[in-house]
Design an enzyme around this catalytic site. Structure first.
Site, PDB file in Angstrom:
ATOM      1  N   VAL A 374       0.855  -1.217  -0.068  1.00 48.32           N
ATOM      2  CA  VAL A 374      -0.033   0.187   0.118  1.00 48.32           C
ATOM      3  C   VAL A 374       0.934   1.462   0.120  1.00 48.32           C
ATOM      4  CG1 VAL A 374      -1.756   1.300   1.299  1.00 48.32           C
ATOM      5  CG2 VAL A 374      -1.806  -1.157   1.144  1.00 48.32           C
ATOM      6  N   ASP A 375       2.007   1.171   0.823  1.00 48.17           N
ATOM      7  CA  ASP A 375       2.913   2.348   0.969  1.00 48.17           C
ATOM      8  C   ASP A 375       3.425   2.687  -0.503  1.00 48.17           C
ATOM      9  OD1 ASP A 375       3.954   4.497   2.285  1.00 48.17           O
ATOM     10  OD2 ASP A 375       5.122   3.406   3.465  1.00 48.17           O
TER      11      ASP A 375
END
Length: 636
Positions: A374-375
């Site tokens: 996600v990051d």
């Protein structure tokens, strides 16, 4: 002329040169890749693996031996991060690796190490993963290891413990490990090397320990461990166990990820290799070779020493260098092409609980399709969005819409985002005896959540408003009393606070002035006498919050970017920080570990951090000064 302009102007040519120098870390395929270093544990485990298999590359082993020796502390132990306190588990593994590689127990380094280990209660006191390594070499009984049956693979989703209720890294490490713990193989250990001298009582098997010495869940899971050991060993048929083992092999084979390895991480790759190797029917020769190649790809071999990386970070490195190049108005077409080709368009473990979600995102590594990060996805999304504001390429626009929808779909109920999973918050599981590393789960964190908010707000799509508002509430709820935010993936409060204020800069909310004022006070209070900022790995321990030993280029850059996000470009602290970065002709290096895999357990040093983060901070200031703006335009 603005005083920062006067400071920067003499270095403009050198700044351009340092940007150009980063091409030394650019691969032909169009991405950037820097080394990623952990502590001595991974190189030690690499040597242990060679001796488990009985396949020893002596030349490489000697180089790794030198690396391990170079990390030894004066007290004889080995730390988890630069100049950290010695850790007994890391020290036992390093000792065993050195002894396996030819050192005798009377070698001065081993004598010192033995003294440290015995003072800490002996090898009996190592953590669960180290116990497993020792059990493979018959140095400790399997009965001293928490019981994890192969039947776990078939536990239903509604069950209190299920493989999809733990983090991706725990899942990929544990599942092949279940086969190992069931079959209990014995290492080849061609030289029959033992470390019985490290035990207070080698003949007495240490008991399984509770994660915490008191508390309901710790006591409950200790009882359940004994019950499971009795029930699964005595009342489950061998036929069913064989079916479970076959299911594990299928699960791992499906996610093997080619030469990028299971989960893209060293511990999972090693467990997969051993699990395939011990199959009695020898069905997995191809998988064994793939695992070996994946592990070899992690080795960094220099002239004098070598070490093994925990994983590779091309998407992360490329994303940050992409932002640097955009700030410098450099051509990034090849980076965009590479990233578009790396977009994940297939389902993974992340959507097990929400099967109707559309795929999207990017991995951290070259390839890891089951586990988009996600990051990394938010970082790449911001980069592509900036790029496409001028280019307006349809393919990029469509990719960004998939990214936006995927990021929103990964938001947890509390408004935050985890790194790989949604609502991975079954906190009671951190009390099972197996989870003594304290990182079984992947709950939402402020640093990842801030990057997601920065991306969504940068796009400014009205359809993202509800998600943005939820995320904002989450971030505001997590601010510490001193104005900082905790950094889960970077060390520590400096990283977390920079990440959050970069996002808050783009948002409007009633208490913004007060919130940012507190954050500004935190940054200013953390500045060191030399003008830089630093924060130690010890800051993750209670009572040592924001603990600092020395200034580093990466943490100084984060603090500077945090302050300019708040609108403090004119403050004296930014000026002092820039002067710190301009020391030594911009030859930035850092020994300190400024990132974490798991706080208190596993720390990281990204070799790119000391390069691209100072360049990003300086470039952002240069552009703000050109535009005569007190705020940056983007949330990185």
């Amino acid at each position: 002329m603005h005083r920062l302009k006067k400071i920067i102007k003499p270095f403009e040519g050198l700044i351009k040169k340092r940007v150009k120098d980063q091409k030394n870390n650019k691969l032909k395929q169009g991405c950037y890749l820097y080394e990623l270093e952990a502590d001595s544990t991974i190189p030690s485990e690499y040597i242990l693996l060679m001796h488990f298999l009985g396949e020893i590359n002596v030349k490489l082993e000697i180089k790794i031996q030198k690396y391990i020796l170079s990390k030894q502390n004066k007290d004889g132990g080995w730390p988890l991060f630069f100049e950290g306190e010695s850790d007994i588990s890391a020290s036992v593994k390093a000792y065993y690796a050195l002894k396996l590689s030819g050192f005798r127990k009377n070698h001065p380094s081993l004598v010192k190490a033995k003294s440290f280990i015995l003072k800490k209660g002996g090898a009996e006191n190592v953590n669960v993963f180290t116990r497993i390594s020792l059990a493979l070499f018959k140095q400790i009984s399997w009965n001293s290891i928490p019981y994890m049956p192969v039947e776990i693979i078939n536990f239903p989703k509604w069950f209190p413990f299920n493989i999809y209720k733990i983090s991706y890294w725990s899942r990929t490490v544990l599942i092949p490990l279940l086969v190992i713990m069931n079959k209990k193989p014995v290492a080849n250990n061609p030289n029959n090397i033992s470390i019985e001298e490290l035990f207070i009582n080698f003949n007495k098997s240490p008991s399984v320990k509770a994660v915490h010495s008191s508390g309901f869940y710790s006591s409950l899971f200790l009882v359940l461990d004994k019950m499971a050991r009795f029930v699964f060993q005595n009342f489950v048929s061998n036929n069913y166990k064989k079916k479970c083992i076959d299911n594990i092999y299928k699960w791992v084979s499906l996610r093997l990820n080619g030469v990028d390895g299971l989960g893209g991480i060293f511990p999972a790759m090693v467990n997969a290799l051993i699990a395939f190797k011990i199959d009695e029917e020898n069905r997995y020769e191809k998988q064994i070779e793939i695992c070996k190649e994946a592990i070899e790809n992690l080795v960094v071999e220099k002239k004098e020493f070598a070490y093994c990386q925990p994983c590779l970070s091309p998407v992360w490195d490329t994303g940050w260098m992409g932002h640097v190049l955009l700030e410098q108005n450099e051509n990034v077409d090849d980076l965009v092409t590479w990233l578009l080709n790396k977009e994940i368009k297939s389902a993974g473990d992340w959507n097990v609980h929400k099967e109707n979600l559309e795929p999207g995102g990017w991995a951290f590594q070259f390839n890891n399709d089951y586990y988009p990060d996600v990051d990394d996805t938010a970082l790449v999304g911001m980069f592509l969005d900036r790029y496409n504001k001028n280019k307006k390429i349809k393919k990029v626009e469509q990719c960004l819409e998939r990214t936006r929808k995927w990021i929103i779909s990964m938001q947890s109920k509390n408004g935050g985002w985890g790194a790989f999973d949604i609502d991975n918050t079954k906190y009671y599981l951190n009390y099972i005896p197996f989870a003594d590393h304290g990182a079984l789960l992947d709950p939402p964190t402020v640093d990842v959540s801030a990057r997601c908010l920065s991306f969504l707000k940068q796009q400014n799509n009205p359809d993202s408003e509800r998600s943005i508002n939820k995320g904002l509430k989450y971030l505001l709820s997590q601010q510490e009393n001193d104005g900082s935010w905790y950094g889960r993936w970077g060390t520590n409060y400096i990283y977390g606070t920079w990440s959050v204020v970069s996002a808050l800069n783009l948002l409007d909310f009633p208490q913004k002035e007060d919130v940012l004022k507190k954050a500004s006070s935190y940054f200013k209070a953390m500045q060191r006498p030399d003008g830089g900022w630093g924060e130690d790995g010890k800051s993750y321990y209670k009572g040592f919050e924001s603990y600092s030993k020395n200034s580093t280029p990466s943490q100084t850059a984060w603090a500077i970017m945090g302050l300019i996000s708040i609108g403090e470009i004119d403050c004296i602290e930014v000026e002092k920080g820039i002067k710190f970065l301009f020391k030594n002709k911009l030859n930035w290096t850092e020994e300190s570990y400024t990132a974490v895999g798991f706080p208190k357990v596993f720390y990281l040093k990204y070799h790119g951090y000391a390069k691209y983060f100072p360049l990003l901070a300086i470039s952002k200031i240069q552009n703000q000064l050109k535009k005569n703006s007190i705020f940056p335009n983007y949330g990185t």
